[in-house]
Design a protein around this motif. Structure first.
Motif, PDB file in Angstrom:
ATOM      1  N   VAL A   1       0.834  -1.204   0.000  1.00  0.00           N
ATOM      2  CA  VAL A   1       0.000   0.000   0.000  1.00  0.00           C
ATOM      3  C   VAL A   1       0.863   1.245   0.000  1.00  0.00           C
ATOM      4  CG1 VAL A   1      -1.750   1.283   1.294  1.00  0.00           C
ATOM      5  CG2 VAL A   1      -1.869  -1.226   1.162  1.00  0.00           C
ATOM      6  N   TYR A   2       1.945   1.198   0.752  1.00  0.00           N
ATOM      7  CA  TYR A   2       2.870   2.327   0.841  1.00  0.00           C
ATOM      8  C   TYR A   2       4.137   1.924   0.097  1.00  0.00           C
ATOM      9  CZ  TYR A   2       5.176   6.341   3.017  1.00  0.00           C
ATOM     10  OH  TYR A   2       5.817   7.537   3.237  1.00  0.00           O
ATOM     11  N   HIS A   3       4.256   2.378  -1.167  1.00  0.00           N
ATOM     12  CA  HIS A   3       5.367   1.914  -1.980  1.00  0.00           C
ATOM     13  C   HIS A   3       5.953   3.048  -2.805  1.00  0.00           C
ATOM     14  CE1 HIS A   3       3.089   2.031  -5.778  1.00  0.00           C
ATOM     15  NE2 HIS A   3       2.061   1.583  -5.073  1.00  0.00           N
ATOM     16  N   THR A   4       7.173   2.816  -3.267  1.00  0.00           N
ATOM     17  CA  THR A   4       7.871   3.782  -4.098  1.00  0.00           C
ATOM     18  C   THR A   4       7.583   3.507  -5.565  1.00  0.00           C
ATOM     19  OG1 THR A   4      10.040   4.750  -4.577  1.00  0.00           O
ATOM     20  CG2 THR A   4       9.949   2.370  -4.287  1.00  0.00           C
ATOM     21  N   ASN A   5       7.981   4.423  -6.422  1.00  0.00           N
ATOM     22  CA  ASN A   5       7.957   4.228  -7.865  1.00  0.00           C
ATOM     23  C   ASN A   5       9.394   4.166  -8.359  1.00  0.00           C
ATOM     24  OD1 ASN A   5       5.077   4.333  -8.234  1.00  0.00           O
ATOM     25  ND2 ASN A   5       5.195   6.542  -7.867  1.00  0.00           N
ATOM     26  N   LEU A   6       9.669   3.240  -9.254  1.00  0.00           N
ATOM     27  CA  LEU A   6      11.038   3.075  -9.719  1.00  0.00           C
ATOM     28  C   LEU A   6      11.433   4.230 -10.633  1.00  0.00           C
ATOM     29  CD1 LEU A   6      11.358  -0.738 -10.479  1.00  0.00           C
ATOM     30  CD2 LEU A   6      12.249   0.531  -8.538  1.00  0.00           C
ATOM     31  N   PRO A   7      12.495   4.970 -10.315  1.00  0.00           N
ATOM     32  CA  PRO A   7      12.953   6.055 -11.190  1.00  0.00           C
ATOM     33  C   PRO A   7      13.667   5.499 -12.419  1.00  0.00           C
ATOM     34  CG  PRO A   7      14.404   5.831  -9.305  1.00  0.00           C
ATOM     35  CD  PRO A   7      13.271   4.870  -9.073  1.00  0.00           C
ATOM     36  N   TRP A   8      13.748   6.321 -13.455  1.00  0.00           N
ATOM     37  CA  TRP A   8      14.350   5.883 -14.714  1.00  0.00           C
ATOM     38  C   TRP A   8      15.817   5.515 -14.570  1.00  0.00           C
ATOM     39  CZ3 TRP A   8      18.558   8.675 -16.252  1.00  0.00           C
ATOM     40  CH2 TRP A   8      18.718   9.943 -15.690  1.00  0.00           C
ATOM     41  N   TRP A   9      16.513   6.187 -13.626  1.00  0.00           N
ATOM     42  CA  TRP A   9      17.950   5.970 -13.528  1.00  0.00           C
ATOM     43  C   TRP A   9      18.298   4.565 -13.024  1.00  0.00           C
ATOM     44  CZ3 TRP A   9      19.372   4.644  -8.689  1.00  0.00           C
ATOM     45  CH2 TRP A   9      18.610   5.127  -7.618  1.00  0.00           C
ATOM     46  N   VAL A  10      17.327   3.865 -12.402  1.00  0.00           N
ATOM     47  CA  VAL A  10      17.583   2.495 -11.955  1.00  0.00           C
ATOM     48  C   VAL A  10      17.907   1.607 -13.154  1.00  0.00           C
ATOM     49  CG1 VAL A  10      16.487   0.432 -10.979  1.00  0.00           C
ATOM     50  CG2 VAL A  10      16.213   2.642  -9.848  1.00  0.00           C
ATOM     51  N   PHE A  11      17.118   1.751 -14.205  1.00  0.00           N
ATOM     52  CA  PHE A  11      17.314   0.928 -15.388  1.00  0.00           C
ATOM     53  C   PHE A  11      18.581   1.335 -16.146  1.00  0.00           C
ATOM     54  CE2 PHE A  11      12.782   1.356 -14.452  1.00  0.00           C
ATOM     55  CZ  PHE A  11      12.443   0.025 -14.271  1.00  0.00           C
ATOM     56  N   VAL A  12      18.835   2.643 -16.192  1.00  0.00           N
ATOM     57  CA  VAL A  12      20.058   3.120 -16.849  1.00  0.00           C
ATOM     58  C   VAL A  12      21.287   2.625 -16.097  1.00  0.00           C
ATOM     59  CG1 VAL A  12      21.397   5.164 -17.487  1.00  0.00           C
ATOM     60  CG2 VAL A  12      18.913   5.141 -17.811  1.00  0.00           C
ATOM     61  N   LEU A  13      21.225   2.683 -14.769  1.00  0.00           N
ATOM     62  CA  LEU A  13      22.358   2.243 -13.957  1.00  0.00           C
ATOM     63  C   LEU A  13      22.615   0.751 -14.131  1.00  0.00           C
ATOM     64  CD1 LEU A  13      24.466   3.090 -11.849  1.00  0.00           C
ATOM     65  CD2 LEU A  13      22.798   2.564 -10.065  1.00  0.00           C
ATOM     66  N   ALA A  14      21.545  -0.048 -14.149  1.00  0.00           N
ATOM     67  CA  ALA A  14      21.714  -1.498 -14.326  1.00  0.00           C
ATOM     68  C   ALA A  14      22.316  -1.804 -15.693  1.00  0.00           C
ATOM     69  CB  ALA A  14      20.376  -2.204 -14.160  1.00  0.00           C
ATOM     70  N   GLY A  15      21.794  -1.148 -16.736  1.00  0.00           N
ATOM     71  CA  GLY A  15      22.343  -1.363 -18.070  1.00  0.00           C
ATOM     72  C   GLY A  15      23.772  -0.882 -18.178  1.00  0.00           C
ATOM     73  N   GLY A  16      24.064   0.283 -17.578  1.00  0.00           N
ATOM     74  CA  GLY A  16      25.432   0.797 -17.596  1.00  0.00           C
ATOM     75  C   GLY A  16      26.399  -0.098 -16.856  1.00  0.00           C
ATOM     76  N   PHE A  17      25.924  -0.675 -15.752  1.00  0.00           N
ATOM     77  CA  PHE A  17      26.766  -1.586 -14.979  1.00  0.00           C
ATOM     78  C   PHE A  17      27.110  -2.826 -15.799  1.00  0.00           C
ATOM     79  CE2 PHE A  17      27.079  -5.077 -11.793  1.00  0.00           C
ATOM     80  CZ  PHE A  17      28.243  -4.637 -11.171  1.00  0.00           C
ATOM     81  N   ALA A  18      26.085  -3.378 -16.478  1.00  0.00           N
ATOM     82  CA  ALA A  18      26.327  -4.545 -17.327  1.00  0.00           C
ATOM     83  C   ALA A  18      27.289  -4.190 -18.459  1.00  0.00           C
ATOM     84  CB  ALA A  18      25.008  -5.065 -17.890  1.00  0.00           C
ATOM     85  N   GLY A  19      27.109  -2.984 -19.046  1.00  0.00           N
ATOM     86  CA  GLY A  19      28.013  -2.557 -20.113  1.00  0.00           C
ATOM     87  C   GLY A  19      29.433  -2.381 -19.633  1.00  0.00           C
ATOM     88  N   LEU A  20      29.598  -1.823 -18.432  1.00  0.00           N
ATOM     89  CA  LEU A  20      30.936  -1.619 -17.876  1.00  0.00           C
ATOM     90  C   LEU A  20      31.637  -2.945 -17.650  1.00  0.00           C
ATOM     91  CD1 LEU A  20      33.106   0.246 -16.689  1.00  0.00           C
ATOM     92  CD2 LEU A  20      31.907   0.083 -14.477  1.00  0.00           C
TER      93      LEU A  20
END
Length: 793
Positions: free
Chosen positions: A749-768
């Motif tokens: 009921v009390y939850h956050t929304n995932l920001p766009w940078w989470v996905f960018v960071l995960a993809g960037g980490f995999a790329g690195l």
């Protein structure tokens, strides 16, 4: 034939040590993750299974039908219900009643302990499998002034002496005779206790319990039944469903009796419309899936590297086909090799598991170990090795065995096979990185949700707020205790209440208010409080006032939180009159909502009643100017003076509040660890593929360098394909993971929304990581001396 297969397999492993090592390491890590998760999952699903009759054991529950059509399921039942089930329902073999468990003081001479114990009826030991080391099941809980100790508790109180027949003083009130010693309850038991006391003693020590024998309105106990052999809950529930409603009118409670099977206690504790729909099972499923995914990623590595080696073994396949080997023999040969590697990987997996098991146990709070003596374990391990080996070697064996001997021997090429193998490798690389990226995004999602919930305003000030459980001595000496604590200068404020600030022990539904509609039934949390409660806890008064210090008149007043006022729909609530259990009470104040239960759920409508005579918790706030360690030392001496039968046991409110996030934090940590291992395995596979590609294109690199190609262009030529594959993996993983996580977060009921940078960071980490892994091989190949690669041309 098997002997020849093994010889050839060992020769092949020795011939290509680097690829074999990468394969075995990847498989061993994947197996280790699966083994650790498997042990954890098995421990969870085996909860309470040690009970001999666990399939016939049930907890008595009530489904309360609310006015808005919802159903509120709870386990608090009236005492006479258990008596009726025991005496009037022939399908019930045994019925036991239990209190809610509490910390009690146990004292023998100078040995003093505060331990968690249960007060239970006679049938408890007949129903549940807690074997007695000393004493008899039929008589251990028969006498009122008796006590049954666990082996651990008996040793703590009496050392090596025989405890049978000796006396233990409880709560500094009565001496109880030890009539039994039982084995320590297993860790995977829903019951957590150090001693058992007869329920008859509970009736003696608390007169209200004895008065509850005929009181159908007091929902203050827990009850369990064991059904007769062959009888199911579906056969019994229709007969007992209306037992409570027959004794109470619908305005008081509209509850139907149901049974919740022991096999579901641990994993299915969340109810929706009267049905157990979930609970801890979601974590069990999640980690079982993660274990399977990590092992699958390791198998993908094996497939990738094995198909990449096709050129090296192509001539071997051609020659063996020419001299008479058929495809089934070749397939069995390559599967033998993969199973052999799986066996070697499993041996390393066992070693890794033993190394990491202590840390894993510390993280999960368990005492897991590899059950070497269990035949079931070895059967499952054999199946795991066989399945892993066959799965990992299936595709490579099919590719290798399908090569045409004519084209290979004549050197006419096998572009079709090479092309199909190349496509397969690309697909598998995309798959494993997509799964790894999804795990990384999931880790960050869990982390952000926990941080978001922890940042939620709690409604009180937990800083330097200390909580202590009340005992009979503390209740008797509360006034002088409070005076001495304030006079010590260490304590700024002190109060007591019916529950600590981090829990709610009571809920009531018999509340009427102005404008209440007929049939509207709402459940309110109730907290009985003493003087200075709001001052001590730091709860803000929104409207009106707090209770006056020592005012007897205020026992006819009431204070609600904001959610309760909203639930009742009251405008200008201060001064209005409500009825609690039929008695009128005037609203004198409205306070902020306080997160006392789950930080992931809405705050319950809550009422605070003044009660000067009773409280389960004492709370005090330390002066911010004092040294905490020294202050607690002073406070401990004051408590020991007025509470000599108990050691001084306390909890800081902020630490207790943080424990509410334990399951989510554990999930985040484990998903993060296993996600990083998945990335490690994936990068290990990339390293092997890049090494193979650099070797295969060795002469091409030499020619390029001779013709003047730069190091950067050669590096880019060798690495480009891998970056494209990882980019495609990101493009697949991110949208799919976003949809799944959105659904998961919506469960809070009390939850956050995932920001766009989470996905960018995960993809960037995999790329690195891809850059580091593949780049090393690319630069190494680009820097090599072209003479060495071209001297045979």
């Amino acid at each position: 034939m098997l002997r020849n297969h093994l010889k050839i397999a060992l020769r092949s492993l020795r011939k290509d040590v680097s690829t074999s090592t990468i394969n075995i390491v990847g498989l061993s890590v994947g197996m280790c993750v699966s083994l650790l998760i498997g042990l954890w999952v098995w421990d969870e699903i085996s909860y309470d299974k040690f009970n001999e009759h666990h399939e016939q054991l049930y907890q008595i529950m009530l489904n309360d039908h609310m006015g808005d059509g919802s159903i509120n399921t709870f386990s608090a039942v009236p005492l006479p219900l258990i008596d009726v089930l025991r005496s009037s329902v022939p399908e019930v073999k045994y019925a036991a009643v239990q209190d809610w468990g509490w910390e009690h003081g146990l004292m023998v001479g100078d040995h003093r302990f505060s331990r968690h114990g249960l007060q239970v009826s006679d049938d408890f030991l007949r129903m549940f499998t807690f074997p007695l080391i000393k004493g008899e099941i039929g008589t251990a809980l028969k006498e009122t002034y008796s006590i049954v100790l666990t082996q651990r508790m008996a040793e703590a109180l009496f050392g090596d002496e025989d405890p049978m027949g000796k006396m233990v003083r409880i709560d500094n009130r009565e001496d109880l005779m030890v009539t039994g010693v039982l084995q320590d309850p297993p860790q995977n038991s829903s019951f957590d206790f150090e001693f058992l006391v007869p329920f008859s003693y509970y009736e003696f020590s608390a007169p209200w319990v004895k008065d509850s024998r005929d009181n159908w309105q007091n929902f203050a106990f827990q009850g369990y039944v064991e059904l007769q052999p062959g009888i199911t809950a579906d056969q019994v529930i229709p007969k007992i469903r209306n037992l409570v409603k027959e004794h109470l009118s619908g305005d008081e409670v509209n509850a139907e009796v149901t049974l919740h099977g022991m096999d579901k206690w641990r994993l299915y504790s969340e109810f929706e419309n009267g049905v157990a729909v979930g609970g801890f099972i979601k974590y069990v499923r999640l980690f079982a899936l993660i274990g399977a995914l990590v092992l699958f990623i390791a198998c993908i590595n094996f497939m990738n590297l094995s198909t990449a080696r096709t050129e090296r073994r192509a001539r071997e396949v051609g020659v063996r086909k020419v001299i008479g080997s058929n495809r089934s023999q070749l397939i069995s040969q390559f599967l033998t090799e993969s199973v052999l590697m799986a066996v070697l990987a499993f041996v390393i997996c066992i070693l890794l598991a033993e190394v990491f098991m202590p840390g894993f146990n510390h993280l999960t709070g368990k005492h897991l170990s590899i059950p070497y003596s269990s035949m079931s374990f070895w059967i499952l391990a054999t199946c795991l090795v066989a399945i892993t080996g066959l799965l990992a070697g299936s595709y490579p064996s099919l590719i290798l065995s399908a090569f045409s001997p004519r084209t290979i021997i004549k050197g006419l090429g096998y572009s079709g096979e090479r092309y199909r193998g190349s496509l397969a490798r690309k697909f598998l690389v995309i798959t494993q990185f997509a799964l790894s990226i999804a795990l990384i995004i999931g880790t960050m999602a869990v982390f952000l949700q926990v941080r978001y919930s922890m940042a939620r305003p709690s409604g009180y000030n937990p800083n330097l707020l200390v909580m202590v459980n009340t005992t009979p001595d503390l209740s008797r000496n509360y006034t002088v205790l409070k005076t001495e604590l304030i006079s010590s200068g260490e304590v700024q404020a002190i109060t007591r209440s019916g529950s600590p600030i981090t829990a709610v022990f009571q809920h009531f539904a018999d509340i009427d208010w102005p404008g209440k509609q007929a049939g509207d039934r709402a459940v309110f949390a109730n907290v009985d409080i003493g003087d200075d409660y709001f001052e001590t806890t730091g709860i803000r008064i929104q409207e009106g006032r707090a209770y006056r210090h020592g005012s007897i008149a205020d026992t006819a007043s009431i204070i609600f939180n904001a959610s309760a006022i909203k639930r009742m729909g009251l405008l200008n609530p201060v001064g209005q009159t409500v009825r609690v259990f039929g008695a009128p009470r005037t609203i004198v104040g409205v306070v902020d909502d306080v997160v006392m239960t789950s930080p992931f759920e809405p705050v319950e409508p809550t009422m605070y009643r003044m009660n000067y005579d009773w409280g389960d918790a004492i709370m005090f706030r330390l002066d911010p100017k004092v040294n905490v360690h020294e202050a607690l030392g002073t406070i401990e001496r004051i408590f020991q003076k007025h509470n000599p039968a108990y050691p001084f046991a306390y909890q800081f409110a902020d630490e207790q509040y943080a424990r509410k996030f334990g399951e989510e934090e554990l999930t985040g940590k484990l998903v993060g660890i296993f996600g990083m291992l998945a990335i490690f395995i994936s990068c290990l596979g990339l390293f092997g593929l890049a090494m193979y590609m650099a070797e295969r294109r060795n002469k091409e690199v030499g020619i390029r360098k001779v013709l003047g190609a730069s190091i950067s262009s050669i590096w880019m030529s060798l690495s480009r394909e891998f970056f494209v594959l990882v980019f495609i993996a990101c493009a697949i993983a991110i949208p799919v993971t976003a949809v799944v996580l959105k659904k998961w977060l919506s469960g809070y009921v009390y939850h956050t929304n995932l920001p766009w940078w989470v996905f960018v960071l995960a993809g960037g980490f995999a790329g690195l990581l891809t850059l580091i892994t593949v780049g090393y091989q690319g630069i190494r190949a680009a820097l090599a001396n072209p003479v060495k690669s071209l001297h045979n041309e």
